[in-house]
Design a protein around this motif. Structure first.
Motif, PDB file in Angstrom:
ATOM      1  N   GLY A 113      -4.037   2.244  10.299  1.00  0.00           N
ATOM      2  CA  GLY A 113      -3.925   2.901  10.826  1.00  0.00           C
ATOM      3  C   GLY A 113      -2.524   3.299  10.035  1.00  0.00           C
ATOM      4  N   ILE A 114      -1.810   1.965   9.844  1.00  0.00           N
ATOM      5  CA  ILE A 114      -0.332   2.280   8.945  1.00  0.00           C
ATOM      6  C   ILE A 114      -0.903   2.843   7.724  1.00  0.00           C
ATOM      7  N   VAL A 115      -2.246   2.046   7.010  1.00  0.00           N
ATOM      8  CA  VAL A 115      -1.660   2.808   5.546  1.00  0.00           C
ATOM      9  C   VAL A 115      -2.172   4.480   5.667  1.00  0.00           C
ATOM     10  N   ALA A 116      -3.356   5.061   6.374  1.00  0.00           N
ATOM     11  CA  ALA A 116      -3.669   5.941   6.499  1.00  0.00           C
ATOM     12  C   ALA A 116      -2.257   6.789   6.947  1.00  0.00           C
ATOM     13  N   ALA A 117      -1.588   6.197   7.900  1.00  0.00           N
ATOM     14  CA  ALA A 117      -0.512   7.681   7.894  1.00  0.00           C
ATOM     15  C   ALA A 117       0.614   7.050   6.949  1.00  0.00           C
TER      16      ALA A 117
ATOM     17  N   LEU B 263     -10.571  -1.895   3.623  1.00  0.00           N
ATOM     18  CA  LEU B 263     -10.770  -0.797   3.402  1.00  0.00           C
ATOM     19  C   LEU B 263      -9.278  -0.213   3.381  1.00  0.00           C
ATOM     20  N   SER B 264      -8.130  -0.493   4.058  1.00  0.00           N
ATOM     21  CA  SER B 264      -6.843  -0.034   3.335  1.00  0.00           C
ATOM     22  C   SER B 264      -7.250   0.087   1.838  1.00  0.00           C
TER      23      SER B 264
ATOM     24  N   GLY C 151     -10.499  -0.848  16.359  1.00  0.00           N
ATOM     25  CA  GLY C 151     -11.238  -2.135  15.944  1.00  0.00           C
ATOM     26  C   GLY C 151     -10.253  -3.076  14.810  1.00  0.00           C
ATOM     27  N   ALA C 152      -9.772  -2.881  13.982  1.00  0.00           N
ATOM     28  CA  ALA C 152      -9.106  -3.627  13.384  1.00  0.00           C
ATOM     29  C   ALA C 152      -8.176  -3.693  13.195  1.00  0.00           C
TER      30      ALA C 152
ATOM     31  N   PHE D  73       0.826  -1.407  -0.115  1.00  0.00           N
ATOM     32  CA  PHE D  73      -0.131   0.033  -0.240  1.00  0.00           C
ATOM     33  C   PHE D  73       0.628   1.373  -0.001  1.00  0.00           C
ATOM     34  N   ALA D  74       0.274   2.031  -0.989  1.00  0.00           N
ATOM     35  CA  ALA D  74       0.430   3.365  -0.800  1.00  0.00           C
ATOM     36  C   ALA D  74       2.514   3.515  -0.888  1.00  0.00           C
TER      37      ALA D  74
END
Length: 93
Positions: free
Chosen positions: A80-84, A53-54, A73-74, A26-27
């Motif tokens: 969260g890692i992908v969003a960051a 979701l990622s 709850g993931a 991802f990213a």
């Protein structure tokens, strides 16, 4: 201890959860997450919903620039890692 009944030999669909390492892209990054179903239960695996979701976030389908987010709850925190990692790269719609 797992919160749901689980037997490796009986649950063909759950076999990926007891692999010790899950790898994702991802990213423009490779993300490796160690999984330990046997000792930590359902919180120690990457669930399909987190992967979906990622992918959704990576597509830029959500306006997040300038917003704060809390991941709840993931499992292992993949979302969260992908969003960051996406941070300022996320598209504005």
């Amino acid at each position: 201890m797992a919160l749901v009944p689980y037997e490796e030999s009986a649950a063909i669909g759950l076999q990926k959860f007891y692999k010790p390492l899950a790898t994702f892209s991802f990213a423009n990054h490779t993300i490796q997450i160690r999984q330990d179903w046997r000792q930590l239960g359902v919180a120690a695996v990457v669930w399909d919903a987190a992967v979906v979701l990622s992918m959704y976030l990576e597509m830029g389908a959500v306006e997040v620039r300038g917003c704060s987010a809390v991941e709840l709850g993931a499992g292992t925190g993949l979302v969260g890692i992908v969003a960051a990692l996406l941070g300022p790269q996320m598209n504005v719609k």
